[in-house]
Design a protein around this motif. Sequence first.
Motif, PDB file in Angstrom:
ATOM      1  N   GLY A 251     -10.199  -7.398  17.327  1.00 20.89           N
ATOM      2  CA  GLY A 251     -10.927  -6.955  18.505  1.00 20.89           C
ATOM      3  C   GLY A 251     -11.203  -5.461  18.526  1.00 20.89           C
ATOM      4  O   GLY A 251     -12.173  -5.000  19.140  1.00 20.89           O
ATOM      5  N   GLN A 252     -10.357  -4.671  17.825  1.00 22.51           N
ATOM      6  CA  GLN A 252     -10.534  -3.227  17.781  1.00 22.51           C
ATOM      7  C   GLN A 252     -10.862  -2.718  16.385  1.00 22.51           C
ATOM      8  O   GLN A 252     -10.894  -1.510  16.162  1.00 22.51           O
ATOM      9  CB  GLN A 252      -9.265  -2.529  18.291  1.00 22.51           C
ATOM     10  CG  GLN A 252      -8.957  -2.794  19.757  1.00 22.51           C
ATOM     11  CD  GLN A 252      -7.641  -2.163  20.175  1.00 22.51           C
ATOM     12  OE1 GLN A 252      -6.565  -2.536  19.716  1.00 22.51           O
ATOM     13  NE2 GLN A 252      -7.724  -1.168  21.048  1.00 22.51           N
ATOM     14  N   GLY A 253     -11.089  -3.626  15.452  1.00 26.56           N
ATOM     15  CA  GLY A 253     -11.479  -3.244  14.109  1.00 26.56           C
ATOM     16  C   GLY A 253     -10.330  -2.691  13.285  1.00 26.56           C
ATOM     17  O   GLY A 253      -9.161  -2.956  13.546  1.00 26.56           O
ATOM     18  N   VAL A 254     -10.681  -1.904  12.268  1.00 26.76           N
ATOM     19  CA  VAL A 254      -9.702  -1.279  11.390  1.00 26.76           C
ATOM     20  C   VAL A 254      -9.325   0.086  11.955  1.00 26.76           C
ATOM     21  O   VAL A 254     -10.175   0.886  12.335  1.00 26.76           O
ATOM     22  CB  VAL A 254     -10.262  -1.111   9.965  1.00 26.76           C
ATOM     23  CG1 VAL A 254      -9.263  -0.368   9.073  1.00 26.76           C
ATOM     24  CG2 VAL A 254     -10.582  -2.466   9.356  1.00 26.76           C
ATOM     25  N   LYS A 255      -8.026   0.352  12.002  1.00 21.74           N
ATOM     26  CA  LYS A 255      -7.507   1.642  12.444  1.00 21.74           C
ATOM     27  C   LYS A 255      -6.747   2.294  11.304  1.00 21.74           C
ATOM     28  O   LYS A 255      -6.181   1.608  10.447  1.00 21.74           O
ATOM     29  CB  LYS A 255      -6.587   1.475  13.652  1.00 21.74           C
ATOM     30  CG  LYS A 255      -7.234   0.806  14.866  1.00 21.74           C
ATOM     31  CD  LYS A 255      -8.245   1.714  15.528  1.00 21.74           C
ATOM     32  CE  LYS A 255      -8.788   1.077  16.805  1.00 21.74           C
ATOM     33  NZ  LYS A 255      -9.784   1.937  17.464  1.00 21.74           N
ATOM     34  N   ALA A 256      -6.711   3.626  11.304  1.00 19.31           N
ATOM     35  CA  ALA A 256      -5.957   4.373  10.295  1.00 19.31           C
ATOM     36  C   ALA A 256      -5.085   5.401  11.002  1.00 19.31           C
ATOM     37  O   ALA A 256      -5.577   6.194  11.815  1.00 19.31           O
ATOM     38  CB  ALA A 256      -6.900   5.058   9.313  1.00 19.31           C
ATOM     39  N   PRO A 269     -21.902   0.547  11.956  1.00 20.94           N
ATOM     40  CA  PRO A 269     -22.563   0.499  13.270  1.00 20.94           C
ATOM     41  C   PRO A 269     -21.557   0.108  14.353  1.00 20.94           C
ATOM     42  O   PRO A 269     -20.471  -0.378  14.076  1.00 20.94           O
ATOM     43  CB  PRO A 269     -23.631  -0.588  13.093  1.00 20.94           C
ATOM     44  CG  PRO A 269     -23.774  -0.760  11.620  1.00 20.94           C
ATOM     45  CD  PRO A 269     -22.445  -0.424  11.016  1.00 20.94           C
ATOM     46  N   GLN A 270     -21.932   0.326  15.575  1.00 21.10           N
ATOM     47  CA  GLN A 270     -21.069  -0.016  16.701  1.00 21.10           C
ATOM     48  C   GLN A 270     -20.997  -1.523  16.895  1.00 21.10           C
ATOM     49  O   GLN A 270     -21.924  -2.260  16.581  1.00 21.10           O
ATOM     50  CB  GLN A 270     -21.594   0.647  17.990  1.00 21.10           C
ATOM     51  CG  GLN A 270     -21.557   2.163  17.958  1.00 21.10           C
ATOM     52  CD  GLN A 270     -20.138   2.696  17.954  1.00 21.10           C
ATOM     53  OE1 GLN A 270     -19.240   2.128  18.588  1.00 21.10           O
ATOM     54  NE2 GLN A 270     -19.919   3.793  17.234  1.00 21.10           N
ATOM     55  N   ASN A 271     -19.843  -1.985  17.405  1.00 19.48           N
ATOM     56  CA  ASN A 271     -19.646  -3.379  17.827  1.00 19.48           C
ATOM     57  C   ASN A 271     -19.783  -4.382  16.682  1.00 19.48           C
ATOM     58  O   ASN A 271     -20.233  -5.506  16.881  1.00 19.48           O
ATOM     59  CB  ASN A 271     -20.635  -3.732  18.950  1.00 19.48           C
ATOM     60  CG  ASN A 271     -20.476  -2.827  20.148  1.00 19.48           C
ATOM     61  OD1 ASN A 271     -19.362  -2.483  20.536  1.00 19.48           O
ATOM     62  ND2 ASN A 271     -21.596  -2.413  20.733  1.00 19.48           N
ATOM     63  N   THR A 272     -19.420  -3.988  15.467  1.00 18.66           N
ATOM     64  CA  THR A 272     -19.398  -4.924  14.341  1.00 18.66           C
ATOM     65  C   THR A 272     -18.092  -4.759  13.586  1.00 18.66           C
ATOM     66  O   THR A 272     -17.428  -3.731  13.681  1.00 18.66           O
ATOM     67  CB  THR A 272     -20.569  -4.683  13.371  1.00 18.66           C
ATOM     68  OG1 THR A 272     -20.511  -3.330  12.899  1.00 18.66           O
ATOM     69  CG2 THR A 272     -21.904  -4.915  14.045  1.00 18.66           C
ATOM     70  N   TYR A 273     -17.720  -5.790  12.847  1.00 19.11           N
ATOM     71  CA  TYR A 273     -16.520  -5.774  12.013  1.00 19.11           C
ATOM     72  C   TYR A 273     -15.264  -5.442  12.839  1.00 19.11           C
ATOM     73  O   TYR A 273     -14.367  -4.759  12.368  1.00 19.11           O
ATOM     74  CB  TYR A 273     -16.662  -4.778  10.864  1.00 19.11           C
ATOM     75  CG  TYR A 273     -17.825  -5.074   9.948  1.00 19.11           C
ATOM     76  CD1 TYR A 273     -17.686  -5.970   8.897  1.00 19.11           C
ATOM     77  CD2 TYR A 273     -19.062  -4.457  10.145  1.00 19.11           C
ATOM     78  CE1 TYR A 273     -18.746  -6.249   8.051  1.00 19.11           C
ATOM     79  CE2 TYR A 273     -20.132  -4.734   9.302  1.00 19.11           C
ATOM     80  CZ  TYR A 273     -19.972  -5.625   8.265  1.00 19.11           C
ATOM     81  OH  TYR A 273     -21.020  -5.909   7.429  1.00 19.11           O
ATOM     82  N   ALA A 289     -11.022  -4.900   3.701  1.00 20.96           N
ATOM     83  CA  ALA A 289     -10.611  -5.605   4.918  1.00 20.96           C
ATOM     84  C   ALA A 289     -11.444  -6.869   5.078  1.00 20.96           C
ATOM     85  O   ALA A 289     -12.667  -6.848   4.903  1.00 20.96           O
ATOM     86  CB  ALA A 289     -10.775  -4.701   6.147  1.00 20.96           C
ATOM     87  N   GLY A 290     -10.767  -7.973   5.412  1.00 18.82           N
ATOM     88  CA  GLY A 290     -11.458  -9.221   5.688  1.00 18.82           C
ATOM     89  C   GLY A 290     -11.672  -9.379   7.180  1.00 18.82           C
ATOM     90  O   GLY A 290     -10.721  -9.325   7.961  1.00 18.82           O
ATOM     91  N   THR A 291     -12.934  -9.560   7.586  1.00 20.36           N
ATOM     92  CA  THR A 291     -13.285  -9.659   9.004  1.00 20.36           C
ATOM     93  C   THR A 291     -14.110 -10.909   9.249  1.00 20.36           C
ATOM     94  O   THR A 291     -14.559 -11.577   8.306  1.00 20.36           O
ATOM     95  CB  THR A 291     -14.086  -8.429   9.460  1.00 20.36           C
ATOM     96  OG1 THR A 291     -15.464  -8.580   9.086  1.00 20.36           O
ATOM     97  CG2 THR A 291     -13.542  -7.147   8.831  1.00 20.36           C
ATOM     98  N   THR A 292     -14.376 -11.209  10.503  1.00 21.36           N
ATOM     99  CA  THR A 292     -15.225 -12.350  10.841  1.00 21.36           C
ATOM    100  C   THR A 292     -16.694 -12.077  10.536  1.00 21.36           C
ATOM    101  O   THR A 292     -17.511 -12.984  10.563  1.00 21.36           O
ATOM    102  CB  THR A 292     -15.087 -12.711  12.335  1.00 21.36           C
ATOM    103  OG1 THR A 292     -15.378 -11.557  13.109  1.00 21.36           O
ATOM    104  CG2 THR A 292     -13.682 -13.181  12.645  1.00 21.36           C
ATOM    105  N   ASP A 293     -17.042 -10.816  10.237  1.00 18.55           N
ATOM    106  CA  ASP A 293     -18.419 -10.463   9.880  1.00 18.55           C
ATOM    107  C   ASP A 293     -18.585 -10.231   8.383  1.00 18.55           C
ATOM    108  O   ASP A 293     -19.656  -9.839   7.924  1.00 18.55           O
ATOM    109  CB  ASP A 293     -18.852  -9.192  10.624  1.00 18.55           C
ATOM    110  CG  ASP A 293     -18.903  -9.393  12.124  1.00 18.55           C
ATOM    111  OD1 ASP A 293     -19.514 -10.387  12.552  1.00 18.55           O
ATOM    112  OD2 ASP A 293     -18.344  -8.574  12.869  1.00 18.55           O
ATOM    113  N   GLY A 294     -17.529 -10.452   7.605  1.00 22.99           N
ATOM    114  CA  GLY A 294     -17.605 -10.224   6.161  1.00 22.99           C
ATOM    115  C   GLY A 294     -16.532  -9.246   5.726  1.00 22.99           C
ATOM    116  O   GLY A 294     -15.529  -9.050   6.397  1.00 22.99           O
ATOM    117  N   ILE A 295     -16.760  -8.614   4.579  1.00 20.27           N
ATOM    118  CA  ILE A 295     -15.773  -7.730   3.979  1.00 20.27           C
ATOM    119  C   ILE A 295     -16.177  -6.271   4.160  1.00 20.27           C
ATOM    120  O   ILE A 295     -17.344  -5.899   3.985  1.00 20.27           O
ATOM    121  CB  ILE A 295     -15.615  -8.029   2.475  1.00 20.27           C
ATOM    122  CG1 ILE A 295     -14.962  -9.404   2.305  1.00 20.27           C
ATOM    123  CG2 ILE A 295     -14.757  -6.978   1.793  1.00 20.27           C
ATOM    124  CD1 ILE A 295     -14.781  -9.798   0.878  1.00 20.27           C
TER     125      ILE A 295
END
Length: 296
Positions: A251-256, A269-273, A289-295
Amino acid sequence: AGATTPTLKAKLPFSPGEAITSIDTDNEGQLWYTTFQPGISRYNPHTRTQHDFKQQVPAPETDTRGATLFEYHHLLWIRMNHGGFGYYNREKDEIEYFHNAPTTPWNLSNTVPTYIALPEGVIFMTTLRRGLEKLELLNQRIIKHDIVASPTPFGANETRALLWDRVSHRLLVGNKRGEVYHGSEKLFSTNGRIYHLMQDRKGNIWVSDKDKGIFVFQPEKGILSQPLHTVSSVYQTLEDPRGIIWIATYGQGVKALSHGKFLKLHGLPQNTYNKVRTLCLVSHNEIWAGTTDGIL
């Protein structure tokens, strides 16, 4: 953390737009990934070829998604999506059944929610029977342990995370009740749902909790930190060679995270991955990273 700012790039070498539920690489540089389909797929970046693998599974797993790989001395163990477990035969290009082929007399399921393979020839796993199975390959012996003796509270023997603690030299087991055990000893509880355990270079254990976020446990002191509330629905953490902690959130994507501060990531872009379930270190400075929108 270095002078460069981490950059995220969309990489889709196969099936553009397909949801990825897990991703990993083996020692030969081949990419292994899962989608919502049963089984696992392999992509060879050198030949640009892709191959799907699947086993016969009498009782598929519908809750736990993704795959888990362990590789020791060129032996690659694979737990597949929705069921299927075995080792990869490189010569035949097949994933062989281990102890659970459809014709085997052994009464064990090849639906394996989580497992860990050790170089000494010992495999710890959980199956649909719940509890913890210990398989000694050399002795051909299987031992089953219940994490919590009956009467069993809901989720107590449903394991989501396994980790060999190299500081304390012990196996840690995280269950769906947010509890971490060593044998029958409960070490701590997050009161959530633990999905992953990761030990960093300092020996601290990062606890990924789907409900509560991230906790850090210090094994030598036996101290569990307060949750990191700035992230939620955490599925996995990973430390890169620079000491940066990468966080997969749903829900918040990849964080570092570096030295207690979040790094600003660029390149998407905003609101993806934003829905991320799995992370993989491919090279010294590259995280996939594996996401619901791809890699990524």
